[in-house]
Design a protein around this motif. Structure first.
Motif, PDB file in Angstrom:
ATOM      1  N   PRO A  52       0.819  -1.200   0.000  1.00 54.58           N
ATOM      2  CA  PRO A  52       0.000   0.000   0.000  1.00 54.58           C
ATOM      3  C   PRO A  52       0.860   1.259   0.000  1.00 54.58           C
ATOM      4  O   PRO A  52       1.974   1.262   0.523  1.00 54.58           O
ATOM      5  N   VAL A  53       0.306   2.296  -0.578  1.00 57.33           N
ATOM      6  CA  VAL A  53       0.926   3.610  -0.556  1.00 57.33           C
ATOM      7  C   VAL A  53      -0.044   4.540   0.151  1.00 57.33           C
ATOM      8  O   VAL A  53      -1.231   4.536  -0.145  1.00 57.33           O
ATOM      9  N   VAL A  54       0.472   5.307   1.098  1.00 62.69           N
ATOM     10  CA  VAL A  54      -0.357   6.273   1.822  1.00 62.69           C
ATOM     11  C   VAL A  54       0.122   7.668   1.438  1.00 62.69           C
ATOM     12  O   VAL A  54       1.311   7.980   1.549  1.00 62.69           O
ATOM     13  N   LEU A  55      -0.817   8.464   0.971  1.00 62.45           N
ATOM     14  CA  LEU A  55      -0.522   9.842   0.600  1.00 62.45           C
ATOM     15  C   LEU A  55      -1.227  10.778   1.568  1.00 62.45           C
ATOM     16  O   LEU A  55      -2.375  10.530   1.953  1.00 62.45           O
ATOM     17  N   ILE A  56      -0.537  11.819   1.966  1.00 65.13           N
ATOM     18  CA  ILE A  56      -1.124  12.853   2.814  1.00 65.13           C
ATOM     19  C   ILE A  56      -1.205  14.117   1.968  1.00 65.13           C
ATOM     20  O   ILE A  56      -0.176  14.623   1.504  1.00 65.13           O
ATOM     21  N   ASP A  57      -2.417  14.570   1.741  1.00 67.51           N
ATOM     22  CA  ASP A  57      -2.658  15.718   0.861  1.00 67.51           C
ATOM     23  C   ASP A  57      -1.920  15.585  -0.468  1.00 67.51           C
ATOM     24  O   ASP A  57      -1.294  16.524  -0.955  1.00 67.51           O
ATOM     25  N   GLY A  58      -1.969  14.382  -1.044  1.00 67.12           N
ATOM     26  CA  GLY A  58      -1.413  14.137  -2.371  1.00 67.12           C
ATOM     27  C   GLY A  58       0.065  13.822  -2.425  1.00 67.12           C
ATOM     28  O   GLY A  58       0.603  13.547  -3.493  1.00 67.12           O
ATOM     29  N   VAL A  59       0.735  13.844  -1.283  1.00 66.49           N
ATOM     30  CA  VAL A  59       2.172  13.579  -1.241  1.00 66.49           C
ATOM     31  C   VAL A  59       2.412  12.185  -0.657  1.00 66.49           C
ATOM     32  O   VAL A  59       1.959  11.899   0.463  1.00 66.49           O
ATOM     33  N   PRO A  60       3.108  11.310  -1.395  1.00 66.43           N
ATOM     34  CA  PRO A  60       3.400   9.980  -0.843  1.00 66.43           C
ATOM     35  C   PRO A  60       4.173  10.088   0.467  1.00 66.43           C
ATOM     36  O   PRO A  60       5.192  10.769   0.549  1.00 66.43           O
ATOM     37  N   ALA A  61       3.643   9.430   1.496  1.00 62.68           N
ATOM     38  CA  ALA A  61       4.262   9.515   2.816  1.00 62.68           C
ATOM     39  C   ALA A  61       4.731   8.158   3.331  1.00 62.68           C
ATOM     40  O   ALA A  61       5.686   8.097   4.106  1.00 62.68           O
ATOM     41  N   PHE A  62       4.064   7.077   2.917  1.00 65.33           N
ATOM     42  CA  PHE A  62       4.423   5.727   3.354  1.00 65.33           C
ATOM     43  C   PHE A  62       4.173   4.762   2.206  1.00 65.33           C
ATOM     44  O   PHE A  62       3.257   4.969   1.417  1.00 65.33           O
ATOM     45  N   HIS A  64       4.288   0.269   1.697  1.00 66.41           N
ATOM     46  CA  HIS A  64       4.432  -1.066   2.284  1.00 66.41           C
ATOM     47  C   HIS A  64       3.893  -1.142   3.710  1.00 66.41           C
ATOM     48  O   HIS A  64       3.023  -1.941   3.981  1.00 66.41           O
ATOM     49  N   ARG A  65       4.417  -0.353   4.613  1.00 69.54           N
ATOM     50  CA  ARG A  65       3.985  -0.405   6.015  1.00 69.54           C
ATOM     51  C   ARG A  65       3.759   1.008   6.554  1.00 69.54           C
ATOM     52  O   ARG A  65       4.446   1.934   6.165  1.00 69.54           O
ATOM     53  N   VAL A  66       2.797   1.090   7.477  1.00 72.06           N
ATOM     54  CA  VAL A  66       2.455   2.379   8.073  1.00 72.06           C
ATOM     55  C   VAL A  66       2.530   2.247   9.580  1.00 72.06           C
ATOM     56  O   VAL A  66       1.956   1.330  10.160  1.00 72.06           O
ATOM     57  N   ASP A  67       3.243   3.157  10.198  1.00 78.14           N
ATOM     58  CA  ASP A  67       3.359   3.198  11.648  1.00 78.14           C
ATOM     59  C   ASP A  67       2.406   4.269  12.175  1.00 78.14           C
ATOM     60  O   ASP A  67       2.451   5.427  11.715  1.00 78.14           O
ATOM     61  N   ALA A  68       1.534   3.891  13.099  1.00 82.54           N
ATOM     62  CA  ALA A  68       0.507   4.814  13.608  1.00 82.54           C
ATOM     63  C   ALA A  68       1.113   6.075  14.217  1.00 82.54           C
ATOM     64  O   ALA A  68       0.644   7.188  13.953  1.00 82.54           O
ATOM     65  N   GLU A  69       2.132   5.909  15.031  1.00 90.80           N
ATOM     66  CA  GLU A  69       2.734   7.076  15.697  1.00 90.80           C
ATOM     67  C   GLU A  69       3.340   8.040  14.677  1.00 90.80           C
ATOM     68  O   GLU A  69       3.136   9.251  14.751  1.00 90.80           O
ATOM     69  N   THR A  70       4.067   7.507  13.714  1.00 90.56           N
ATOM     70  CA  THR A  70       4.692   8.354  12.695  1.00 90.56           C
ATOM     71  C   THR A  70       3.635   9.009  11.817  1.00 90.56           C
ATOM     72  O   THR A  70       3.752  10.190  11.481  1.00 90.56           O
ATOM     73  N   LEU A  71       2.600   8.269  11.455  1.00 90.68           N
ATOM     74  CA  LEU A  71       1.514   8.842  10.659  1.00 90.68           C
ATOM     75  C   LEU A  71       0.859   9.994  11.408  1.00 90.68           C
ATOM     76  O   LEU A  71       0.624  11.061  10.839  1.00 90.68           O
ATOM     77  N   VAL A  88      13.329   8.374   5.790  1.00 86.04           N
ATOM     78  CA  VAL A  88      14.264   7.444   5.184  1.00 86.04           C
ATOM     79  C   VAL A  88      13.501   6.222   4.683  1.00 86.04           C
ATOM     80  O   VAL A  88      12.685   5.663   5.385  1.00 86.04           O
ATOM     81  N   GLY A  89      13.769   5.836   3.448  1.00 86.70           N
ATOM     82  CA  GLY A  89      13.112   4.680   2.877  1.00 86.70           C
ATOM     83  C   GLY A  89      11.750   4.972   2.276  1.00 86.70           C
ATOM     84  O   GLY A  89      11.145   4.102   1.681  1.00 86.70           O
ATOM     85  N   GLN A  90      11.276   6.172   2.376  1.00 86.32           N
ATOM     86  CA  GLN A  90       9.980   6.534   1.798  1.00 86.32           C
ATOM     87  C   GLN A  90      10.229   7.352   0.549  1.00 86.32           C
ATOM     88  O   GLN A  90      10.141   8.569   0.546  1.00 86.32           O
ATOM     89  N   ASP A  91      10.536   6.680  -0.538  1.00 82.28           N
ATOM     90  CA  ASP A  91      10.883   7.387  -1.767  1.00 82.28           C
ATOM     91  C   ASP A  91       9.745   7.447  -2.766  1.00 82.28           C
ATOM     92  O   ASP A  91       9.939   7.527  -3.943  1.00 82.28           O
ATOM     93  N   GLY A  92       8.500   7.378  -2.240  1.00 78.93           N
ATOM     94  CA  GLY A  92       7.322   7.424  -3.107  1.00 78.93           C
ATOM     95  C   GLY A  92       7.245   8.697  -3.788  1.00 78.93           C
ATOM     96  O   GLY A  92       6.918   9.222  -4.635  1.00 78.93           O
TER      97      GLY A  92
END
Length: 92
Positions: A52-62, A64-71, A88-92
């Protein structure tokens, strides 16, 4: 505030990511959209190896995996007007 998740059916990582995002949404208000990349040739081509890819306001942020605290931290930053910086590692 808008959060998008690019996903596809039968993706266990996607199910987990959606659960994490829904958990954070119980604490912070934002619109959530889940998009099946199989419904769009362009999205499939762009993200098929990264869901999965998670975007925040259209910008890729995560991906493969999403951490609740970081999100939560990243969403609060955007709410306070701080642009999203990829971790680091989020090159979406």
């Amino acid at each position: 505030m808008r959060v998008d998740i690019y996903s596809k059916p039968r993706c266990s990582l996607c199910v987990k990511a959606i659960a994490v995002v829904e958990e954070v949404r119980t604490r912070l208000p934002f619109e959530l959209y889940v998009t099946d990349i199989l419904q769009s040739p362009d999205l499939f081509e762009a993200w098929r190896y990264d869901i999965p890819v998670v975007l925040i306001d259209g910008v890729p942020a995560f991906k493969h995996r999403v951490d609740a605290e970081t999100l939560e931290v990243r969403i609060r930053e955007v709410m306070n007007g701080i642009p999203i910086a990829k971790t680091v590692g989020q090159d979406g």
